[in-house]
Scaffold this motif. Structure first.
Motif, PDB file in Angstrom:
ATOM      1  N   GLU A 116      46.196  27.638  34.950  1.00  0.00           N
ATOM      2  CA  GLU A 116      45.875  26.315  34.422  1.00  0.00           C
ATOM      3  C   GLU A 116      44.551  26.342  33.670  1.00  0.00           C
ATOM      4  O   GLU A 116      43.606  27.020  34.069  1.00  0.00           O
ATOM      5  CB  GLU A 116      45.785  25.329  35.586  1.00  0.00           C
ATOM      6  CG  GLU A 116      45.445  23.901  35.189  1.00  0.00           C
ATOM      7  CD  GLU A 116      45.305  22.977  36.387  1.00  0.00           C
ATOM      8  OE1 GLU A 116      45.736  21.819  36.279  1.00  0.00           O
ATOM      9  OE2 GLU A 116      44.758  23.406  37.424  1.00  0.00           O
ATOM     10  N   VAL A 117      44.497  25.575  32.576  1.00  0.00           N
ATOM     11  CA  VAL A 117      43.240  25.327  31.878  1.00  0.00           C
ATOM     12  C   VAL A 117      42.805  23.902  32.199  1.00  0.00           C
ATOM     13  O   VAL A 117      43.525  22.948  31.901  1.00  0.00           O
ATOM     14  CB  VAL A 117      43.378  25.483  30.352  1.00  0.00           C
ATOM     15  CG1 VAL A 117      42.041  25.126  29.663  1.00  0.00           C
ATOM     16  CG2 VAL A 117      43.789  26.890  29.982  1.00  0.00           C
TER      17      VAL A 117
ATOM     18  N   GLN B 232      42.644  29.659  21.660  1.00  0.00           N
ATOM     19  CA  GLN B 232      43.941  30.278  21.952  1.00  0.00           C
ATOM     20  C   GLN B 232      43.787  31.476  22.875  1.00  0.00           C
ATOM     21  O   GLN B 232      44.633  31.720  23.741  1.00  0.00           O
ATOM     22  CB  GLN B 232      44.626  30.698  20.648  1.00  0.00           C
ATOM     23  CG  GLN B 232      46.055  31.213  20.837  1.00  0.00           C
ATOM     24  CD  GLN B 232      46.945  30.234  21.575  1.00  0.00           C
ATOM     25  OE1 GLN B 232      46.921  29.031  21.302  1.00  0.00           O
ATOM     26  NE2 GLN B 232      47.723  30.728  22.524  1.00  0.00           N
TER      27      GLN B 232
ATOM     28  N   ARG C  36      43.670  30.152  26.274  1.00  0.00           N
ATOM     29  CA  ARG C  36      45.011  29.760  26.720  1.00  0.00           C
ATOM     30  C   ARG C  36      45.803  30.991  27.177  1.00  0.00           C
ATOM     31  O   ARG C  36      46.554  30.942  28.162  1.00  0.00           O
ATOM     32  CB  ARG C  36      45.733  29.063  25.567  1.00  0.00           C
ATOM     33  CG  ARG C  36      47.134  28.553  25.852  1.00  0.00           C
ATOM     34  CD  ARG C  36      47.102  27.356  26.779  1.00  0.00           C
ATOM     35  NE  ARG C  36      47.558  27.689  28.125  1.00  0.00           N
ATOM     36  CZ  ARG C  36      47.623  26.822  29.109  1.00  0.00           C
ATOM     37  NH1 ARG C  36      47.246  25.579  28.937  1.00  0.00           N
ATOM     38  NH2 ARG C  36      48.025  27.190  30.303  1.00  0.00           N
ATOM     39  N   GLU C  37      45.611  32.102  26.480  1.00  0.00           N
ATOM     40  CA  GLU C  37      46.303  33.344  26.850  1.00  0.00           C
ATOM     41  C   GLU C  37      45.849  33.837  28.217  1.00  0.00           C
ATOM     42  O   GLU C  37      46.647  34.379  28.986  1.00  0.00           O
ATOM     43  CB  GLU C  37      46.052  34.416  25.790  1.00  0.00           C
ATOM     44  CG  GLU C  37      46.758  34.150  24.457  1.00  0.00           C
ATOM     45  CD  GLU C  37      46.386  35.178  23.409  1.00  0.00           C
ATOM     46  OE1 GLU C  37      45.682  36.156  23.753  1.00  0.00           O
ATOM     47  OE2 GLU C  37      46.780  35.010  22.238  1.00  0.00           O
TER      48      GLU C  37
ATOM     49  N   GLN D 228      47.753  31.865  30.689  1.00  0.00           N
ATOM     50  CA  GLN D 228      49.149  32.295  30.705  1.00  0.00           C
ATOM     51  C   GLN D 228      49.318  33.611  31.452  1.00  0.00           C
ATOM     52  O   GLN D 228      50.403  33.911  31.951  1.00  0.00           O
ATOM     53  CB  GLN D 228      49.667  32.418  29.262  1.00  0.00           C
ATOM     54  CG  GLN D 228      49.827  31.072  28.578  1.00  0.00           C
ATOM     55  CD  GLN D 228      50.119  31.191  27.091  1.00  0.00           C
ATOM     56  OE1 GLN D 228      49.908  32.250  26.478  1.00  0.00           O
ATOM     57  NE2 GLN D 228      50.602  30.118  26.488  1.00  0.00           N
TER      58      GLN D 228
ATOM     59  N   GLN E 200      43.651  20.768  22.734  1.00  0.00           N
ATOM     60  CA  GLN E 200      44.488  21.808  22.111  1.00  0.00           C
ATOM     61  C   GLN E 200      45.076  22.763  23.138  1.00  0.00           C
ATOM     62  O   GLN E 200      46.167  23.302  22.935  1.00  0.00           O
ATOM     63  CB  GLN E 200      43.669  22.601  21.095  1.00  0.00           C
ATOM     64  CG  GLN E 200      43.261  21.809  19.868  1.00  0.00           C
ATOM     65  CD  GLN E 200      42.461  22.659  18.893  1.00  0.00           C
ATOM     66  OE1 GLN E 200      42.763  23.838  18.677  1.00  0.00           O
ATOM     67  NE2 GLN E 200      41.434  22.080  18.285  1.00  0.00           N
ATOM     68  N   ILE E 201      44.356  22.987  24.259  1.00  0.00           N
ATOM     69  CA  ILE E 201      44.813  24.018  25.197  1.00  0.00           C
ATOM     70  C   ILE E 201      44.839  23.570  26.651  1.00  0.00           C
ATOM     71  O   ILE E 201      45.423  24.245  27.495  1.00  0.00           O
ATOM     72  CB  ILE E 201      43.937  25.285  25.096  1.00  0.00           C
ATOM     73  CG1 ILE E 201      42.495  24.977  25.521  1.00  0.00           C
ATOM     74  CG2 ILE E 201      43.994  25.882  23.699  1.00  0.00           C
ATOM     75  CD1 ILE E 201      41.667  26.233  25.757  1.00  0.00           C
TER      76      ILE E 201
ATOM     77  N   ASP F 128      45.522  21.767  30.267  1.00  0.00           N
ATOM     78  CA  ASP F 128      46.576  21.118  31.032  1.00  0.00           C
ATOM     79  C   ASP F 128      46.071  19.788  31.581  1.00  0.00           C
ATOM     80  O   ASP F 128      46.776  18.785  31.550  1.00  0.00           O
ATOM     81  CB  ASP F 128      47.016  22.021  32.192  1.00  0.00           C
ATOM     82  CG  ASP F 128      47.596  23.332  31.708  1.00  0.00           C
ATOM     83  OD1 ASP F 128      48.694  23.316  31.129  1.00  0.00           O
ATOM     84  OD2 ASP F 128      46.938  24.375  31.888  1.00  0.00           O
TER      85      ASP F 128
END
Length: 309
Positions: free
Chosen positions: A37-38, A189, A192-193, A196, A213-214, A216
């Motif tokens: 989670e972000v 991004q 975000r990776e 993930q 943008q990223i 949750d």
């Protein structure tokens, strides 16, 4: 993964005449982060965002006193455990690229981080090469000094320092200010990776647009406390619960571009009641009597007696 409940931080300072005073910089702050989670932490300067990162890393100054419950992977995050986990299980992506050592090649800096995390020299060298390739950094990057790489490349090097540690929790402190929009988007991004890949990520920022943008979930800080925790989708959907969160959203240029009147209270003069009370259009007598608790509402959390489902 990470659970913070009623965190409070105050500083002991000495005024003129050697009078001792207490500054309450964080009050009753609560937050949680899950693996994968972000969670974005947003708020104005002085709201306690970076202090939260310092508390989690165990790097608060000696004149700070901390209270509340903080647990990581199910165990209390004590000062001793902070020292053991810092740079290993918990990693920081610093706010400024000036955090890179100007006298050391960037490849050696990232390799050293990997070795401090437990990798052998050969393993660290391989990991750095693989990580730089993942973030589109040319092979020659490792031989360059910080002044020889662009701002975007330096940001990717800083992200690499978190990746090579295999940290389970990554804290990114204001990673995008001053970057070209394309570079900022690329940096986000990369965060975000990391999520993930199963890590927990805390993105500390004053930029709500970047956070959405990223992220949750988004935690809104005000004057050292959590006033709302909401799903990122709640912002554009207009499902915000707290007046301050609503005001921040309306203040964006693409929305109503209406500034929030007044200013955040000083740690030296915190009001008895709601910390946002003197700026809130919904303020009432009950708001001024005591500080409202953080309570669940509509699959989020809010600290406001007037918020309704």
């Amino acid at each position: 993964m990470l659970s913070i409940s009623q965190l409070a931080i105050r500083f002991t300072q000495y005024d003129r005449g050697l009078r001792r005073k207490q500054l309450q910089v964080i009050t009753d702050l609560s937050l949680s982060v899950e693996a994968g989670e972000v969670v974005a932490v947003v708020g104005s300067s002085g709201s306690g965002k970076s202090l939260l990162a310092h508390a989690l890393l165990g790097i608060l100054p000696d004149n700070a006193q901390q209270q509340g419950q903080v647990s990581f992977l199910g165990e209390p995050l004590t000062p001793e455990r902070c020292r053991q986990l810092r740079g290993k299980a918990i990693a920081l992506i610093p706010q400024s690229i000036s955090s890179l050592d100007p006298l050391m090649q960037v490849g050696h800096q990232v390799q050293r981080v990997a070795q401090l995390a437990g990798a052998s020299q050969a393993e660290a060298r391989t990991t750095v090469g693989r990580t730089f390739a993942r973030y589109d950094l040319p092979k020659s990057t490792g031989d360059r000094y910080p002044f020889q790489v662009s701002g975007g490349m330096a940001r990717r090097v800083l992200v690499s320092t978190a990746v090579v540690t295999q940290a389970q929790l990554v804290i990114a402190d204001e990673p995008t200010p001053g970057l070209h929009p394309d570079v900022a988007k690329e940096t986000l991004q990369h965060l975000r990776e990391l999520a993930q890949g199963g890590r927990g990520v805390i993105l500390i920022t004053h930029d709500i647009e970047a956070a959405l943008q990223i992220a949750d979930r988004v935690a809104v800080f005000y004057a050292g406390t959590t006033v709302e925790i909401a799903a990122a989708a709640d912002f554009p959907a207009g499902n915000l619960r707290h007046p301050y969160s609503q005001a921040l959203w309306r203040a964006l240029p693409q929305n109503e571009f209406i500034p929030v009147p007044g200013s955040q209270p000083s740690p030296e003069a915190l009001p008895r009641g709601c910390l946002f009370g003197d700026r809130c259009p919904q303020v009432s007598e009950v708001c001024q009597m005591e500080r409202p608790p953080l309570r669940p509402l509509n699959q989020g959390w809010v600290r406001c007696v007037h918020a309704e489902g």
